[in-house]
Structures are given as C-alpha cells and as structure tokens.
Design a protein around this motif. Sequence first.
Motif, short mmCIF file in Angstrom:
data_model
loop_
_atom_site.label_atom_id
_atom_site.label_comp_id
_atom_site.label_asym_id
_atom_site.label_seq_id
_atom_site.Cartn_x
_atom_site.Cartn_y
_atom_site.Cartn_z
N LEU A 62 3.57 -2.68 -9.28
CA LEU A 62 3.34 -1.44 -8.55
C LEU A 62 2.69 -0.40 -9.45
O LEU A 62 1.83 0.37 -9.01
CB LEU A 62 4.68 -0.89 -8.01
CG LEU A 62 4.59 0.41 -7.23
CD1 LEU A 62 3.85 0.21 -5.92
CD2 LEU A 62 5.97 0.97 -6.98
N ILE A 63 3.06 -0.40 -10.72
CA ILE A 63 2.48 0.54 -11.69
C ILE A 63 0.96 0.39 -11.72
O ILE A 63 0.22 1.38 -11.62
CB ILE A 63 3.09 0.32 -13.09
CG1 ILE A 63 4.59 0.61 -13.05
CG2 ILE A 63 2.39 1.15 -14.14
CD1 ILE A 63 5.35 0.13 -14.27
N ALA A 64 0.48 -0.82 -11.81
CA ALA A 64 -0.96 -1.08 -11.84
C ALA A 64 -1.59 -0.76 -10.49
O ALA A 64 -2.67 -0.16 -10.42
CB ALA A 64 -1.23 -2.53 -12.22
N ALA A 65 -0.93 -1.15 -9.40
CA ALA A 65 -1.48 -0.93 -8.06
C ALA A 65 -1.68 0.56 -7.77
O ALA A 65 -2.64 0.93 -7.09
CB ALA A 65 -0.57 -1.55 -7.01
N LEU A 66 -0.80 1.41 -8.28
CA LEU A 66 -0.91 2.85 -8.03
C LEU A 66 -1.74 3.58 -9.08
O LEU A 66 -1.98 4.78 -8.97
CB LEU A 66 0.49 3.48 -7.96
CG LEU A 66 1.37 3.02 -6.81
CD1 LEU A 66 2.72 3.72 -6.86
CD2 LEU A 66 0.70 3.23 -5.47
N GLY A 67 -2.18 2.86 -10.10
CA GLY A 67 -3.01 3.48 -11.14
C GLY A 67 -2.24 4.35 -12.11
O GLY A 67 -2.80 5.25 -12.74
N ILE A 68 -0.95 4.07 -12.27
CA ILE A 68 -0.11 4.86 -13.18
C ILE A 68 -0.45 4.50 -14.62
O ILE A 68 -0.55 3.33 -14.98
CB ILE A 68 1.39 4.61 -12.88
CG1 ILE A 68 1.72 5.12 -11.47
CG2 ILE A 68 2.27 5.27 -13.93
CD1 ILE A 68 3.13 4.76 -10.99
N GLU A 69 -0.61 5.52 -15.44
CA GLU A 69 -0.93 5.35 -16.86
C GLU A 69 0.08 6.10 -17.71
O GLU A 69 0.52 7.19 -17.37
CB GLU A 69 -2.33 5.91 -17.16
CG GLU A 69 -3.46 5.24 -16.41
CD GLU A 69 -3.84 3.89 -16.99
OE1 GLU A 69 -3.53 3.65 -18.18
OE2 GLU A 69 -4.44 3.08 -16.26
N VAL A 119 -4.47 10.78 -7.38
CA VAL A 119 -4.27 10.98 -5.95
C VAL A 119 -5.56 10.48 -5.30
O VAL A 119 -6.60 11.13 -5.36
CB VAL A 119 -4.01 12.47 -5.61
CG1 VAL A 119 -3.82 12.64 -4.11
CG2 VAL A 119 -2.80 12.98 -6.38
N ASP A 120 -5.48 9.27 -4.74
CA ASP A 120 -6.65 8.62 -4.15
C ASP A 120 -6.20 7.71 -3.01
O ASP A 120 -5.06 7.82 -2.55
CB ASP A 120 -7.46 7.87 -5.22
CG ASP A 120 -6.71 6.75 -5.92
OD1 ASP A 120 -5.65 6.30 -5.41
OD2 ASP A 120 -7.16 6.30 -6.99
N GLU A 121 -7.06 6.82 -2.60
CA GLU A 121 -6.76 5.95 -1.44
C GLU A 121 -5.52 5.08 -1.66
O GLU A 121 -4.89 4.64 -0.70
CB GLU A 121 -7.97 5.08 -1.08
CG GLU A 121 -8.34 4.03 -2.12
CD GLU A 121 -9.12 4.57 -3.32
OE1 GLU A 121 -9.29 3.80 -4.29
OE2 GLU A 121 -9.56 5.74 -3.30
N ARG A 122 -5.13 4.86 -2.90
CA ARG A 122 -3.93 4.05 -3.18
C ARG A 122 -2.64 4.84 -3.00
O ARG A 122 -1.58 4.25 -2.79
CB ARG A 122 -3.98 3.51 -4.61
CG ARG A 122 -5.14 2.56 -4.87
CD ARG A 122 -5.27 2.26 -6.33
NE ARG A 122 -5.73 3.46 -7.04
CZ ARG A 122 -5.94 3.52 -8.34
NH1 ARG A 122 -5.71 2.45 -9.09
NH2 ARG A 122 -6.38 4.62 -8.91
N THR A 123 -2.71 6.16 -3.14
CA THR A 123 -1.49 6.97 -3.22
C THR A 123 -1.37 8.01 -2.11
O THR A 123 -0.41 8.76 -2.08
CB THR A 123 -1.41 7.67 -4.59
OG1 THR A 123 -2.56 8.51 -4.77
CG2 THR A 123 -1.31 6.65 -5.73
N ARG A 124 -2.34 8.03 -1.18
CA ARG A 124 -2.30 8.99 -0.06
C ARG A 124 -1.61 8.39 1.15
O ARG A 124 -1.69 7.19 1.39
CB ARG A 124 -3.71 9.41 0.35
CG ARG A 124 -4.40 10.30 -0.61
CD ARG A 124 -5.71 10.83 0.01
NE ARG A 124 -6.59 11.29 -1.04
CZ ARG A 124 -7.69 10.66 -1.44
NH1 ARG A 124 -8.07 9.53 -0.86
NH2 ARG A 124 -8.41 11.17 -2.42
N GLN A 125 -0.99 9.26 1.96
CA GLN A 125 -0.48 8.86 3.26
C GLN A 125 -1.61 8.96 4.29
O GLN A 125 -2.70 9.42 3.95
CB GLN A 125 0.78 9.67 3.63
CG GLN A 125 0.76 11.13 3.24
CD GLN A 125 0.27 12.04 4.34
OE1 GLN A 125 -0.74 11.78 4.98
NE2 GLN A 125 0.99 13.12 4.52
#
Length: 129
Positions: A9-16, A31-37
């Motif tokens: 999930l860390i990689a999927a959401l782009g968490i660094e 905050v992009d297409e991976r993390t927006r509702q």
Amino acid sequence: MNISTEHTLIAALGIETVRIEKGFVVMTMPVDERTRQPFGYLHGGASVALAETAASVGAAALINMETELCFGIEINANHMKSKRDGMVTATAKVVHYGKSTMVWTIDVTDEEGDLICLSRCTVAVVKKK
C-alpha cells in the motif's frame, strides 16, 4: 532500517520516507489520482493510511526486528481541511514507548503547514513466533 515497500500500500499510494529518528518520523504522500476520493479531494482513508504508516515505521525503528514485530491496533483521525492536489506530510512523534505498546501522534500537513489531519495511533509490540 531496511524494509522493502515494493508491492505494498505504501508504494501504491506514493508514500515516501523523508526522515526517521528515534521516536520521530516524517513521510510524504502526493494528492493525486491514487489518493483522491470520487469528488476530487484527498480521501480521508489515504490520510489515515499515511498516518498509520508513519507510526508503524517509527515503531519498527524502535524495536529489535530480529525478535519482535509491531502492528497498528488502533487509530483515530480528525480531518481538519480538504485538499485537491499537491503533497501532504505526516510528522509522527512517539508519546508513549512501553514494552508491549507505543502511542504515536501524527500531524498531516500541507505545503503551507496547515493541518489537514490530526491522528493518534496505538501500536502493539509482540515477540516473533
């Protein structure tokens, strides 16, 4: 600390990870297409995922990973402000460091330092079997 985040999930959401110190962690997430509702704003669940990741990484840095594991067992979050794009930063600090549990506070802020989400996470520490 050498933990692979590939296919997580860390990689999927782009968490660094920005910084890890004893009892202190800083991580970022776009905050992009991976993390927006669906309405175009940062999803509260993404903020919570970032907060728990920061607390869990911080806890992992404090334990003996050869003999112990840690798991988030409770998290709460208050969402203070919406965000459509850019970057959010989680700053996690340990406030209780016990033998079997840790409690972390996590502030998720935007680029201007405005509070987006305020969270607290309890992490369990268990012996490896």
